[in-house]
Write an enzyme that holds these catalytic residues in place. Structure first.
Site, PDB file in Angstrom:
ATOM      1  N   ASN A   9       0.894  -1.126  -0.087  1.00 22.80           N
ATOM      2  CA  ASN A   9       0.032  -0.149  -0.017  1.00 22.80           C
ATOM      3  C   ASN A   9       0.927   1.102   0.013  1.00 22.80           C
ATOM      4  O   ASN A   9       1.453   1.469   0.998  1.00 22.80           O
ATOM      5  CB  ASN A   9      -0.745  -0.188   1.159  1.00 22.80           C
ATOM      6  N   TRP A  10       1.072   1.725  -1.372  1.00 25.55           N
ATOM      7  CA  TRP A  10       2.055   3.036  -1.326  1.00 25.55           C
ATOM      8  C   TRP A  10       1.386   4.396  -0.701  1.00 25.55           C
ATOM      9  O   TRP A  10       2.002   5.224  -0.497  1.00 25.55           O
ATOM     10  CB  TRP A  10       2.444   3.109  -2.922  1.00 25.55           C
ATOM     11  N   LYS A  11       0.188   4.351  -0.192  1.00 26.65           N
ATOM     12  CA  LYS A  11      -0.524   5.508   0.271  1.00 26.65           C
ATOM     13  C   LYS A  11      -0.236   6.673  -0.660  1.00 26.65           C
ATOM     14  O   LYS A  11      -0.010   6.358  -1.846  1.00 26.65           O
ATOM     15  CB  LYS A  11       0.002   5.734   1.723  1.00 26.65           C
ATOM     16  N   HIS A  95      -9.574   1.450   4.786  1.00 29.09           N
ATOM     17  CA  HIS A  95      -8.228   1.575   5.564  1.00 29.09           C
ATOM     18  C   HIS A  95      -8.518   2.485   6.590  1.00 29.09           C
ATOM     19  O   HIS A  95      -9.383   3.436   6.590  1.00 29.09           O
ATOM     20  CB  HIS A  95      -7.193   2.293   4.566  1.00 29.09           C
ATOM     21  N   GLU A  97      -6.922   4.782   7.662  1.00 32.31           N
ATOM     22  CA  GLU A  97      -6.885   6.402   7.292  1.00 32.31           C
ATOM     23  C   GLU A  97      -7.783   6.712   6.715  1.00 32.31           C
ATOM     24  O   GLU A  97      -8.223   7.981   6.830  1.00 32.31           O
ATOM     25  CB  GLU A  97      -5.360   6.561   6.495  1.00 32.31           C
ATOM     26  N   GLU A 167      -5.394  -4.782  10.546  1.00 34.40           N
ATOM     27  CA  GLU A 167      -4.570  -3.942  10.680  1.00 34.40           C
ATOM     28  C   GLU A 167      -4.546  -2.925  11.847  1.00 34.40           C
ATOM     29  O   GLU A 167      -5.457  -1.968  11.914  1.00 34.40           O
ATOM     30  CB  GLU A 167      -4.551  -2.902   9.480  1.00 34.40           C
ATOM     31  N   GLY A 173       2.357   2.515  10.538  1.00 37.63           N
ATOM     32  CA  GLY A 173       3.559   3.699  10.692  1.00 37.63           C
ATOM     33  C   GLY A 173       4.041   3.844  11.707  1.00 37.63           C
ATOM     34  O   GLY A 173       4.810   5.154  11.630  1.00 37.63           O
ATOM     35  N   SER A 213       3.122  -1.818  10.231  1.00 41.56           N
ATOM     36  CA  SER A 213       4.732  -1.824  10.333  1.00 41.56           C
ATOM     37  C   SER A 213       5.126  -3.166   9.924  1.00 41.56           C
ATOM     38  O   SER A 213       6.358  -3.548  10.786  1.00 41.56           O
ATOM     39  CB  SER A 213       5.009  -1.587  11.895  1.00 41.56           C
ATOM     40  N   GLY A 235       4.997   1.249   4.724  1.00 41.13           N
ATOM     41  CA  GLY A 235       6.276   1.884   4.517  1.00 41.13           C
ATOM     42  C   GLY A 235       7.285   1.067   3.887  1.00 41.13           C
ATOM     43  O   GLY A 235       8.122   1.342   3.034  1.00 41.13           O
TER      44      GLY A 235
HETATM   45  P1  PGA Z   1       2.677   0.452   7.618  1.00 39.75           P
HETATM   46  O1  PGA Z   1       1.405   0.607   6.774  1.00 39.75           O
HETATM   47  O2  PGA Z   1       3.332  -0.752   7.049  1.00 39.75           O
HETATM   48  O3  PGA Z   1       3.394   1.517   7.223  1.00 39.75           O
HETATM   49  O4  PGA Z   1       2.540   0.353   8.944  1.00 39.75           O
HETATM   50  C1  PGA Z   1       0.195  -0.310   6.451  1.00 39.75           C
HETATM   51  C2  PGA Z   1      -0.839   0.157   6.130  1.00 39.75           C
HETATM   52  O5  PGA Z   1      -1.354   1.194   6.490  1.00 39.75           O
HETATM   53  O6  PGA Z   1      -1.553  -0.678   5.290  1.00 39.75           O
END
Ligand code: PGA
Length: 255
Positions: A9-11, A95, A97, A167, A173, A213, A235
């Site tokens: 997931n590049w966001k 997600h 976010e 998640e 993150g 993470s 990330g």
């Molecule tokens: P992260 O993100 O690996 O940077 O914690 C995972 C995600 O939000 O899908």
């Protein structure tokens, strides 16, 4: 047997040139891997270009969001037909976010999920508790309620085609990964819930990724858990060496 599925997931990261460099490395290093399903989910504006780069490779393409309606006056949104049109196969839904920053509710995720499944895309539906909820011992209640709301009314076939991602919000993150035991507990509980809501046979087939993470260090322990079927990687999916290592480790896991 569930095949492990690792998605990046590049966001809202990477511009055209940096993403092309990353993709060239991934394609070069991952071409021989067929034990694991692989996908990257870049920002929507680059999907079309990246579909061309990935054509014929073993790396699938996913979007990070979609709207439920087929077309019309929905400024800023894209439809399932548009995602299919540019070569997407997957789409991340709900997600944390999107839930926290853009106010997405389980009801909206459910509406989007039904549109995605009807279109023939594969959804990756995210659920997970906040730190406050975990500390109040509400993890299973919160995740259960997100699953019930987000997955309401799905047919057995559609549930089987849906990928879930557990998640924990406190792990996203932050560099804090859930321990394998913490993650496995929630994954097992989600699978039990799917058995009740749908059927035991369907529950056994659903891919449930872990996210939060995920890094090369420790990923083998997480992915070796019986109810963890892959990872949704933020990330570390932006760094070729890390994403490649995660996938190479996944490919060696025997369950
Ligand atoms: P992260 O993100 O690996 O940077 O914690 C995972 C995600 O939000 O899908």
């Amino acid at each position: 047997m569930r095949k492990l599925f690792i998605a990046g997931n590049w966001k809202m990261n990477l511009l055209r040139s940096s993403s092309q460099e990353l993709l060239a490395k991934l394609k070069g290093s991952l071409a021989a891997i067929d034990q694991v399903d692989i996908a990257v989910c870049p920002p929507a504006v680059y999907l079309s270009d990246i579909a061309q780069v990935l054509a014929g490779s073993n790396i699938g393409l996913g979007a990070q969001n979609v709207y439920s309606q087929p077309e019309g006056a929905f400024t800023g949104e894209v439809s399932c037909a548009m995602l299919l049109d540019v070569g997407c196969r997957y789409v991340i839904l709900g997600h944390s976010e999107r839930r926290a920053i853009f106010g997405e509710t389980d009801a909206l995720v459910n509406e989007k999920l039904k549109a995605v499944l009807a279109a023939g895309l594969t959804p990756i539906v995210c659920v997970g508790e906040t730190l406050q909820e975990r500390e109040a011992a509400r993890t299973l209640e919160v995740v259960g309620s997100q699953c019930r709301g987000s997955l309401a009314g799905l047919s057995l076939d559609h549930m089987e085609q849906t990928v879930l991602a557990y998640e924990p919000v406190w792990a996203i993150g932050t560099g804090k990964t859930a321990t394998p035991a913490q993650a496995e507990e929630v994954h097992a509980e989600i699978r039990n819930l799917l058995a009740t809501m749908f059927s035991p046979a369907v529950a056994q087939k659903v891919i449930i990724q872990y996210g939060g993470s995920v890094k090369p260090d420790g990923v083998a322990d997480i992915l070796s858990q019986p109810n963890i079927d892959g990872g949704l990687v933020g990330g570390a999916s932006l760094k070729a060496d890390q994403f490649i290592s995660i996938i190479e480790q996944a490919a060696k896991i025997k369950k």
